[in-house]
Structure formats: C-alpha cells, structure tokens
Design a protein around this motif. Sequence first.
Motif, PDB file in Angstrom:
ATOM      1  N   VAL A  34     -15.565 -36.038  21.953  1.00  0.00           N
ATOM      2  CA  VAL A  34     -14.563 -35.687  22.546  1.00  0.00           C
ATOM      3  C   VAL A  34     -13.313 -36.212  22.180  1.00  0.00           C
ATOM      4  CG1 VAL A  34     -13.533 -35.275  24.917  1.00  0.00           C
ATOM      5  CG2 VAL A  34     -16.065 -35.037  24.593  1.00  0.00           C
ATOM      6  N   LYS A  36     -10.131 -35.084  22.609  1.00  0.00           N
ATOM      7  CA  LYS A  36      -8.850 -34.588  23.395  1.00  0.00           C
ATOM      8  C   LYS A  36      -7.912 -35.802  23.257  1.00  0.00           C
ATOM      9  CE  LYS A  36     -10.657 -35.938  27.898  1.00  0.00           C
ATOM     10  NZ  LYS A  36     -11.707 -35.463  28.677  1.00  0.00           N
ATOM     11  N   ASN A  57     -10.390 -30.185  25.449  1.00  0.00           N
ATOM     12  CA  ASN A  57     -10.087 -29.941  26.862  1.00  0.00           C
ATOM     13  C   ASN A  57      -8.825 -28.989  26.753  1.00  0.00           C
ATOM     14  OD1 ASN A  57     -11.587 -32.016  27.133  1.00  0.00           O
ATOM     15  ND2 ASN A  57     -11.269 -31.810  29.225  1.00  0.00           N
ATOM     16  N   ILE A  83     -14.392 -27.722  26.465  1.00  0.00           N
ATOM     17  CA  ILE A  83     -15.228 -28.267  27.494  1.00  0.00           C
ATOM     18  C   ILE A  83     -14.037 -28.329  28.630  1.00  0.00           C
ATOM     19  CG2 ILE A  83     -16.651 -29.658  26.070  1.00  0.00           C
ATOM     20  CD1 ILE A  83     -15.081 -32.017  26.408  1.00  0.00           C
ATOM     21  N   MET A 165     -23.844 -27.350  32.430  1.00  0.00           N
ATOM     22  CA  MET A 165     -22.996 -28.574  32.008  1.00  0.00           C
ATOM     23  C   MET A 165     -22.524 -28.976  33.322  1.00  0.00           C
ATOM     24  SD  MET A 165     -19.725 -29.612  32.175  1.00  0.00           S
ATOM     25  CE  MET A 165     -18.277 -29.525  31.125  1.00  0.00           C
ATOM     26  N   ILE A 167     -20.094 -32.492  35.104  1.00  0.00           N
ATOM     27  CA  ILE A 167     -19.339 -33.782  35.233  1.00  0.00           C
ATOM     28  C   ILE A 167     -19.655 -34.461  36.611  1.00  0.00           C
ATOM     29  CG2 ILE A 167     -16.957 -35.022  34.670  1.00  0.00           C
ATOM     30  CD1 ILE A 167     -16.084 -32.127  33.793  1.00  0.00           C
ATOM     31  N   MET A 205     -21.410 -38.944  29.676  1.00  0.00           N
ATOM     32  CA  MET A 205     -20.256 -39.250  29.037  1.00  0.00           C
ATOM     33  C   MET A 205     -20.173 -40.598  28.805  1.00  0.00           C
ATOM     34  SD  MET A 205     -17.778 -36.762  31.391  1.00  0.00           S
ATOM     35  CE  MET A 205     -16.609 -37.902  32.000  1.00  0.00           C
ATOM     36  N   SER A 206     -19.087 -41.378  28.525  1.00  0.00           N
ATOM     37  CA  SER A 206     -19.112 -42.648  27.984  1.00  0.00           C
ATOM     38  C   SER A 206     -20.040 -43.617  28.895  1.00  0.00           C
ATOM     39  CB  SER A 206     -17.739 -43.245  27.732  1.00  0.00           C
ATOM     40  OG  SER A 206     -17.239 -42.594  26.612  1.00  0.00           O
ATOM     41  N   ARG A 221     -21.459 -35.634  25.708  1.00  0.00           N
ATOM     42  CA  ARG A 221     -19.928 -35.443  25.307  1.00  0.00           C
ATOM     43  C   ARG A 221     -19.406 -36.937  25.499  1.00  0.00           C
ATOM     44  NH1 ARG A 221     -21.080 -32.421  30.062  1.00  0.00           N
ATOM     45  NH2 ARG A 221     -19.411 -33.562  30.998  1.00  0.00           N
ATOM     46  N   ILE A 222     -18.963 -37.401  24.772  1.00  0.00           N
ATOM     47  CA  ILE A 222     -18.337 -38.987  24.521  1.00  0.00           C
ATOM     48  C   ILE A 222     -17.167 -38.830  23.919  1.00  0.00           C
ATOM     49  CG2 ILE A 222     -18.998 -41.232  23.782  1.00  0.00           C
ATOM     50  CD1 ILE A 222     -21.111 -39.926  25.527  1.00  0.00           C
ATOM     51  N   GLY A 223     -16.169 -39.515  24.498  1.00  0.00           N
ATOM     52  CA  GLY A 223     -14.802 -39.791  24.158  1.00  0.00           C
ATOM     53  C   GLY A 223     -14.447 -41.020  23.842  1.00  0.00           C
ATOM     54  N   THR A 224     -14.079 -41.772  25.144  1.00  0.00           N
ATOM     55  CA  THR A 224     -13.511 -43.126  25.173  1.00  0.00           C
ATOM     56  C   THR A 224     -14.282 -44.019  24.226  1.00  0.00           C
ATOM     57  OG1 THR A 224     -13.067 -42.813  27.460  1.00  0.00           O
ATOM     58  CG2 THR A 224     -12.822 -44.979  26.559  1.00  0.00           C
ATOM     59  N   ARG A 230      -7.815 -43.279  26.352  1.00  0.00           N
ATOM     60  CA  ARG A 230      -6.791 -42.011  26.103  1.00  0.00           C
ATOM     61  C   ARG A 230      -5.300 -42.263  26.821  1.00  0.00           C
ATOM     62  NH1 ARG A 230     -11.546 -39.381  26.770  1.00  0.00           N
ATOM     63  NH2 ARG A 230     -11.393 -39.550  29.006  1.00  0.00           N
TER      64      ARG A 230
HETATM   65  C1  PLP Z   1     -12.680 -36.234  28.572  1.00  0.00           C
HETATM   66  C2  PLP Z   1     -14.208 -35.612  28.941  1.00  0.00           C
HETATM   67  C3  PLP Z   1     -15.415 -36.045  28.516  1.00  0.00           C
HETATM   68  C4  PLP Z   1     -15.211 -37.617  27.698  1.00  0.00           C
HETATM   69  O1  PLP Z   1     -15.216 -38.587  28.658  1.00  0.00           O
HETATM   70  P1  PLP Z   1     -15.307 -39.976  28.322  1.00  0.00           P
HETATM   71  O2  PLP Z   1     -15.382 -40.838  29.571  1.00  0.00           O
HETATM   72  O3  PLP Z   1     -14.128 -40.711  27.573  1.00  0.00           O
HETATM   73  O4  PLP Z   1     -16.604 -40.160  27.101  1.00  0.00           O
HETATM   74  C5  PLP Z   1     -16.397 -35.408  28.486  1.00  0.00           C
HETATM   75  N1  PLP Z   1     -16.765 -34.258  29.045  1.00  0.00           N
HETATM   76  C6  PLP Z   1     -15.577 -33.595  29.542  1.00  0.00           C
HETATM   77  C7  PLP Z   1     -15.587 -32.447  30.280  1.00  0.00           C
HETATM   78  C8  PLP Z   1     -14.436 -34.415  29.544  1.00  0.00           C
HETATM   79  O5  PLP Z   1     -13.144 -33.646  30.181  1.00  0.00           O
END
Ligand code: PLP
Length: 233
Positions: A34, A36, A57, A83, A165, A167, A205-206, A221-224, A230
């Motif tokens: 991810v 963003k 996003n 996403i 999906m 969250i 996620m993370s 779905r991994i961002g941080t 961020r």
């Molecule tokens: C930002 C986001 C993520 C990633 O989240 P992290 O906690 O940074 O891994 C995953 N899914 C969605 C829908 C997001 O908006």
Amino acid sequence: MSSISSNLQAVNERITNAARDASRDRGGIRLLAVSKTFGAEAVIEAAACGQNAFGENYLQEALDKMAVVKAQRPDLLLEWHFIGPIQSNKTRPIAEHFDWVHSVDREKIAQRLSEQRPAHLPPLNICLQVNISGEASKSGAMPAEAPVLAQRIAGLPRLKLRGLMAIPEPAQDEEAQRAPHRRLRQLAEEIKGQGIELDTLSMGMSADLAAAVAEGATIVRIGTAIFGQRHYG
Ligand SMILES: *Cc1c(COP(=O)(O)O)cnc(C)c1O
C-alpha cells in the motif's frame, strides 16, 4: 540495503511464518504493497525488489504516480489496486486505470464500474467491502446485505467478483484480531454456498497480518511496515 528492501523482506518473512503456523501454502497469499502518500520513487524501489502489486486510496494521487512510474520505467509490469472510498462521479478513471478494486460497497458503484470498464481491458477484479466490525463511521456493506450484493455484482458484465474485503476495528490481542477476520471468511463461505465463485479474502494490514493469515487471508494489504509512517500533507 535500503529500508524499503529490508522492510519488504521482513514483511515477506512474516507472511511465510504466519502461513507455516496456519499450515497454509505460502503461495496462496499475495502481498499488496500500500503505497498511498509515498511517491513514484518508493514504488520503483519496491518493484526493484520484486514487488509488483500496489494499493492506492486517493484517486488523483494514484493517477499522478502511475503516470510518473510509467514514464520513468515503461518496462515495469505493475498491478494497481484501488482500495479507498469511491465517489460515484470518480468511477470512470478507476475503471480505466486499475486492475482491481477492493472497496466496492454498493450496487450503484459496481454498475458504473461495469459500464465504464474499457472493452480492450480484461474484466475488472472486484472485492465487496464489508463493514465486518459494524462500525458506524466505516464504509463497507453490512454483513446481512453482502450475499444479495454479491449476487448482483457477480451478474454484471466487465467485472469479475473475486471476494470480500474488510478493515476490522483495531484490536490488541490475537483472538480479538482473529474474530472479525473469521467472520469475513464465514461470510464468504455463505456466499459461495449460493453458487458464487470467490477466491479472495482481502484482509490483514501491518498490525494484524498474522491473525488475518490464520483466518484465511489471500491478499494482505501492507503499508506502514513496508514504506514507514505516513505523513498527510
Ligand atoms: C492504508 C491502508 C492499508 C495499509 O495499512 P497499514 O496499517 O499501513 O499497513 C490497508 N488497507 C487499506 C484499505 C488502507 O486504507
């Protein structure tokens, strides 16, 4: 080694370990990076480490980033996943520029994506987003309406319904993290029981990757954990 490279390696190890602990095949779990709020250079750096699927996003940010990546590295074959929340007047560029959309939560959005998906592209892969923790502020269809919505989306041309999906609400301990992921999996089983083919659970996620893998995630779905904290400007 750059931090993106070592972070990617660490996240892939977390997925491998979680798969092993759950007696699952590692090959059945894909990593969506991810990206963003991070720039084209971060995407190019992750791609150099073999990462090829990226989640975004914010539509305008994503379109700008894709154009820069394409101009700088036309050789990269990347897969882009939308996403984020979808406004109905912004569906056309999503239908034209993305390979997947994980955040479809109402029929009107699915209909517009179906009508607007260009004929020369393969069907747009869709996940139905479910508000699995029932949080008032969160987007996502309510679990009770998901089976009917899934039926309708599965019947639309130019879309391919792949799965669900979610969250989930953040939780600390392992069991509290697993419960909503388990409910999402059970909801997918219920929908499959109606004869709709689903092969995707987009969850994890993370902070809750291992719990999601233990409950059957096929896309995390991994961002941080890959790109760092961020900063919204
Ligand atoms: C930002 C986001 C993520 C990633 O989240 P992290 O906690 O940074 O891994 C995953 N899914 C969605 C829908 C997001 O908006």
